[in-house]
Design a protein around this motif. Structure first.
Motif, mmCIF file in Angstrom:
data_model
loop_
_atom_site.group_PDB
_atom_site.id
_atom_site.type_symbol
_atom_site.label_atom_id
_atom_site.label_comp_id
_atom_site.label_asym_id
_atom_site.label_seq_id
_atom_site.Cartn_x
_atom_site.Cartn_y
_atom_site.Cartn_z
ATOM 1 N N MET A 99 40.854 25.149 30.008
ATOM 2 C CA MET A 99 39.784 24.380 28.886
ATOM 3 C C MET A 99 40.316 24.410 28.130
ATOM 4 S SD MET A 99 36.647 24.783 30.414
ATOM 5 C CE MET A 99 35.201 25.019 32.048
ATOM 6 N N SER A 100 39.780 23.618 27.694
ATOM 7 C CA SER A 100 40.373 22.894 26.037
ATOM 8 C C SER A 100 39.606 23.566 25.838
ATOM 9 C CB SER A 100 39.689 21.300 26.272
ATOM 10 O OG SER A 100 38.296 21.157 25.659
ATOM 11 N N SER A 101 40.059 23.262 23.592
ATOM 12 C CA SER A 101 38.921 24.073 22.969
ATOM 13 C C SER A 101 37.793 24.111 22.916
ATOM 14 C CB SER A 101 39.812 23.591 21.699
ATOM 15 O OG SER A 101 39.680 22.096 21.206
ATOM 16 N N HIS A 102 37.362 22.734 23.449
ATOM 17 C CA HIS A 102 35.742 22.796 23.336
ATOM 18 C C HIS A 102 35.206 23.324 24.509
ATOM 19 C CE1 HIS A 102 37.100 19.630 20.834
ATOM 20 N NE2 HIS A 102 35.442 19.698 20.169
ATOM 21 N N GLY A 103 35.936 23.925 25.444
ATOM 22 C CA GLY A 103 35.323 24.420 26.585
ATOM 23 C C GLY A 103 35.067 23.431 28.087
ATOM 24 N N ILE A 104 35.815 22.498 27.353
ATOM 25 C CA ILE A 104 35.567 21.134 28.768
ATOM 26 C C ILE A 104 36.678 20.981 29.367
ATOM 27 C CG2 ILE A 104 34.907 19.464 27.361
ATOM 28 C CD1 ILE A 104 33.323 18.346 28.890
ATOM 29 N N SER A 105 37.261 21.484 30.686
ATOM 30 C CA SER A 105 38.348 21.140 30.982
ATOM 31 C C SER A 105 39.150 19.175 30.523
ATOM 32 C CB SER A 105 38.471 21.043 32.697
ATOM 33 O OG SER A 105 37.588 21.106 32.864
ATOM 34 N N PRO A 106 40.084 19.526 30.109
ATOM 35 C CA PRO A 106 40.680 18.020 30.377
ATOM 36 C C PRO A 106 40.772 17.511 31.876
ATOM 37 C CG PRO A 106 42.836 19.775 30.080
ATOM 38 C CD PRO A 106 41.076 20.334 30.474
ATOM 39 N N GLY B 155 19.288 14.482 12.576
ATOM 40 C CA GLY B 155 20.632 15.083 13.046
ATOM 41 C C GLY B 155 19.779 14.665 15.137
ATOM 42 N N GLY B 156 19.637 14.012 15.042
ATOM 43 C CA GLY B 156 19.048 13.411 16.404
ATOM 44 C C GLY B 156 20.332 13.007 17.475
ATOM 45 N N GLN B 157 20.817 12.075 16.670
ATOM 46 C CA GLN B 157 22.490 11.522 17.559
ATOM 47 C C GLN B 157 23.687 12.455 17.176
ATOM 48 O OE1 GLN B 157 20.894 11.120 14.517
ATOM 49 N NE2 GLN B 157 21.980 10.095 13.148
ATOM 50 N N THR B 158 23.271 13.747 16.652
ATOM 51 C CA THR B 158 24.274 14.472 16.396
ATOM 52 C C THR B 158 25.193 15.475 17.014
ATOM 53 O OG1 THR B 158 24.121 13.788 13.725
ATOM 54 C CG2 THR B 158 26.223 15.315 13.870
ATOM 55 N N PRO B 159 25.907 15.237 17.650
ATOM 56 C CA PRO B 159 26.471 16.856 19.016
ATOM 57 C C PRO B 159 25.828 17.938 18.120
ATOM 58 C CG PRO B 159 28.109 15.131 18.049
ATOM 59 C CD PRO B 159 27.226 14.195 17.682
ATOM 60 N N ARG B 160 25.290 18.314 18.804
ATOM 61 C CA ARG B 160 25.414 20.059 18.492
ATOM 62 C C ARG B 160 26.780 20.869 17.497
ATOM 63 N NH1 ARG B 160 23.118 22.635 23.467
ATOM 64 N NH2 ARG B 160 25.038 20.955 24.496
ATOM 65 N N THR B 161 26.581 21.722 16.845
ATOM 66 C CA THR B 161 28.222 22.086 16.302
ATOM 67 C C THR B 161 28.723 22.852 17.275
ATOM 68 O OG1 THR B 161 26.685 21.995 14.714
ATOM 69 C CG2 THR B 161 28.954 23.328 14.849
ATOM 70 N N GLY B 162 30.120 23.347 18.000
ATOM 71 C CA GLY B 162 30.530 24.074 18.446
ATOM 72 C C GLY B 162 30.378 24.092 19.675
ATOM 73 N N GLN B 163 29.439 22.875 20.967
ATOM 74 C CA GLN B 163 29.479 22.483 21.751
ATOM 75 C C GLN B 163 30.330 21.433 22.707
ATOM 76 O OE1 GLN B 163 27.217 24.684 23.603
ATOM 77 N NE2 GLN B 163 26.623 26.360 22.003
ATOM 78 N N ALA B 164 30.226 21.543 23.091
ATOM 79 C CA ALA B 164 31.113 20.091 24.193
ATOM 80 C C ALA B 164 30.286 19.000 24.868
ATOM 81 C CB ALA B 164 32.085 20.911 25.572
ATOM 82 N N ASP B 165 29.769 18.792 23.594
ATOM 83 C CA ASP B 165 28.400 17.094 23.945
ATOM 84 C C ASP B 165 29.569 16.283 24.059
ATOM 85 O OD1 ASP B 165 26.496 19.127 23.758
ATOM 86 O OD2 ASP B 165 25.662 18.772 21.497
ATOM 87 N N ILE B 166 29.174 14.770 25.227
ATOM 88 C CA ILE B 166 29.717 14.056 25.048
ATOM 89 C C ILE B 166 28.982 12.936 24.481
ATOM 90 C CG2 ILE B 166 30.359 12.242 26.301
ATOM 91 C CD1 ILE B 166 31.767 14.140 28.114
ATOM 92 N N ILE B 167 29.957 12.441 23.523
ATOM 93 C CA ILE B 167 28.322 11.305 22.830
ATOM 94 C C ILE B 167 28.942 10.424 23.673
ATOM 95 C CG2 ILE B 167 28.675 9.624 20.459
ATOM 96 C CD1 ILE B 167 29.667 12.010 18.898
ATOM 97 N N LEU B 168 27.643 9.155 24.303
ATOM 98 C CA LEU B 168 27.437 7.998 24.597
ATOM 99 C C LEU B 168 26.992 6.587 24.203
ATOM 100 C CD1 LEU B 168 26.319 7.455 28.446
ATOM 101 C CD2 LEU B 168 25.784 6.011 26.627
ATOM 102 N N SER B 169 28.074 5.639 23.059
ATOM 103 C CA SER B 169 27.978 5.011 21.788
ATOM 104 C C SER B 169 27.409 3.639 23.744
ATOM 105 C CB SER B 169 28.573 4.987 21.538
ATOM 106 O OG SER B 169 28.149 3.964 20.613
ATOM 107 N N LEU B 170 26.028 2.675 22.952
ATOM 108 C CA LEU B 170 25.961 1.556 23.761
ATOM 109 C C LEU B 170 26.060 0.137 22.775
ATOM 110 C CD1 LEU B 170 22.871 1.796 24.951
ATOM 111 C CD2 LEU B 170 24.747 2.463 25.951
#
Ligand SMILES: Cc1cc2nc3c(=O)[nH]c(=O)nc-3n(C[C@H](O)[C@H](O)[C@H](O)COP(=O)(O)OP(=O)(O)OC[C@H]3O[C@@H](n4cnc5c(N)ncnc54)[C@H](O)[C@@H]3O)c2cc1C
Length: 478
Positions: free
Chosen positions: A1-8, A82-97
């Motif tokens: 697991m990476s530091s963000h809790g999501i595997s490389p 703050g709708g577009q801001t990922p949560r703090t301390g989580q591993a949210d991936i940002i999807l930009s168009l």
């Protein structure tokens, strides 16, 4: 697991969908995407994806649902809750168009424009103009915000009075669902009574139900006449009476009616380059009146003169300046649109984006001022906004010399006071900016339980894996 809790490995699988070039993982690349405009939220994310097609968006969402990975849609990153801001301390991936910016079609006969969800609002306005048409949505952030974000926040802005907000300006949508399925609802129909309105569910959903990748937008004739005036008044009651006068004389040609306090005019002239007060004397309140007409320039002129003459005769208008050129019209609007920015050099500012029925604005303003000043003597109220829509940005600047951090620490307390009065007047705690993270828990506290439960059921039906912008608008944890 990476530091963000999501595997490389998983990050690599996501990156492979768009190609390494469009999968950003570096701290410097991600940093500006982790904070929002007002600096209220600072999130964390291991990856930013920039898909180049609807199919790539679909592949990303399929993988996200399969692996339970949270996705946060972000387009212009100008949202204010703050709708577009990922949560703090989580591993949210940002999807930009931001790579999906095409104007797919402009049809001036059908009066429609079809755009990608990543098209910048100002580019959509220009494309309409190049075909002799108007796309009327106009916001202070129009150079950066994008159609997907405008639809997802049901943006309002300066011309709602005449043209409606984004919900009224959209005929059809293309949406990628959290499961990766694509809904092609790019219809161009004004009349279409065929069951539940899916389009209306996605508009204003703040990215919690799906990714808006395309939209059919309504166009209008370019106005031939345009008049802007700035008037000084004694009171909010007079502003309401003048609004009713203008609405009855101009009908749908009344495009904007904006209220501003003296304090707002003082700080814009003090802090914003090029802004000056068009009137010689000072007045407690001001209104900006915007009239646009599609038949002729003379009609707009006649209407504006009529409103101001009758306003003077009735004792509502104390002084007024009519813009004599397009540059002067822009200067008056610039003053109004700079009012938020002008508060920054004055220290901390506690914000409210509220609406009440238009007829209740004077009562609400009087009661809110009394309550705010009682709770915080010396507070400087900068309540301005789209009066014709009943929408007031009820901002409070810190008392002169106060400690900024101590002032901002009272944000919730002041919200409680102002929102309490808004609700007592039958109003809304979010007129145009949405709920996001900022007002999620407050919404759950003030709305009937059945309403929040229906929102939860809709969310679960569209997003069974709970991966679509989690933690925004409505919490699934009870
Ligand atoms: C100076 C300034 C002036 C403003 N004036 C106004 C105003 O007058 N009226 C008004 O209503 N707002 C105003 N805003 C707020 C903001 O500009 C609007 O909310 C705008 O519509 C957001 O668009 P965006 O592309 O920046 O969206 P973002 O900030 O990127 O996202 C906003 C929300 O939409 C979601 N989202 C973004 N793209 C998509 C997509 N493609 N599919 C699904 N969900 C998506 C995000 O997850 C987030 O919840 C202003 C902001 C600023 C900074």
């Amino acid at each position: 697991m990476s530091s963000h809790g999501i595997s490389p490995d998983l990050l690599d699988r996501f990156a492979a969908i768009v190609g390494e070039k469009y999968a950003l993982r570096g701290e410097a690349d991600l940093a500006p995407r982790l904070i929002e405009n007002r600096g209220l939220y600072h999130g964390s994310s291991p990856l930013l994806l920039k898909p180049g097609s609807v199919e790539e968006v679909s592949e990303i969402m399929k993988l996200a649902t399969e692996t339970g990975t949270a996705i946060v849609p972000q387009t212009g990153n100008t949202g204010l809750v703050g709708g577009q801001t990922p949560r703090t301390g989580q591993a949210d991936i940002i999807l930009s168009l931001e790579r999906m910016t095409r104007i797919r079609d402009v049809d001036p006969v059908a009066n429609v424009l079809i755009a990608d969800g990543g098209a910048i609002l100002a580019d959509v306005q220009k494309a309409a103009e190049a075909h002799g048409r108007l796309f009327p949505l106009s916001l202070g952030s129009e150079g950066s915000c994008r159609i997907g974000g405008n639809l997802s926040t049901n943006a309002g802005g300066t011309a709602v009075l005449a043209y409606g907000n984004m919900r009224q300006l959209c005929l059809g949508l293309e949406v990628v669902l959290p499961t990766g399925e694509i809904w092609d609802g790019l219809r161009q129909l004004k009349k279409d009574n065929t069951g539940y309105d899916l389009r209306d569910l996605f508009i204003g959903a703040e990215g919690t139900l799906g990714i808006i990748t395309g939209a059919v937008l309504k166009l209008f004739p370019q106005p031939l006449g345009h008049q802007v005036a700035f008037a000084g008044l004694h009171s909010v009651e007079d502003a309401l009476a003048l609004f009713n006068l203008a609405a009855s004389l101009c009908g749908t040609s009344l495009t904007g009616f904006e209220l501003m306090p003296r304090f707002g005019v003082e700080i814009t002239t003090r802090h914003i380059d090029g802004v000056r007060d068009p009137l010689e004397a000072a007045y407690p309140w001001y209104v900006l009146i915007d009239i646009s007409t599609s038949d002729s320039a003379e009609t707009a002129e006649r209407m504006m003169n009529g409103v101001l003459e009758q306003g003077f005769e009735a004792g509502l208008v104390q002084d007024a300046a009519i813009a004599a050129s397009v540059a002067q019209q822009k200067a008056i609007w610039h003053m109004r649109e700079s009012m938020s920015d002008a508060q920054k050099p004055e220290g901390g500012s506690i914000k409210h984006d509220v609406s009440v029925p238009v007829s209740k604005i004077p009562h609400f303003m009087a009661e809110a001022e009394k309550a705010v000043m009682a709770a915080m003597p010396g507070a400087r109220i900068c309540a301005f906004g789209h009066m014709g829509d009943g929408n007031i940005h009820y901002n409070i600047s810190q008392p002169i010399g106060a400690d900024k951090a101590a002032f901002i620490a009272r944000w919730r307390e002041m919200n409680h006071i102002v929102h309490g009065l808004v609700l007592a007047h039958g109003g809304s705690i979010s007129a145009e900016h949405g709920i996001g993270q900022l007002k999620r828990d407050e919404l759950a506290a003030i709305r009937p339980a059945i309403e929040i439960e229906l929102m939860r059921r809709i969310k679960r039906a569209f997003d069974p894996a709970g991966i679509m912008n989690p933690g925004k608008v409505v919490s699934l944890e009870i």
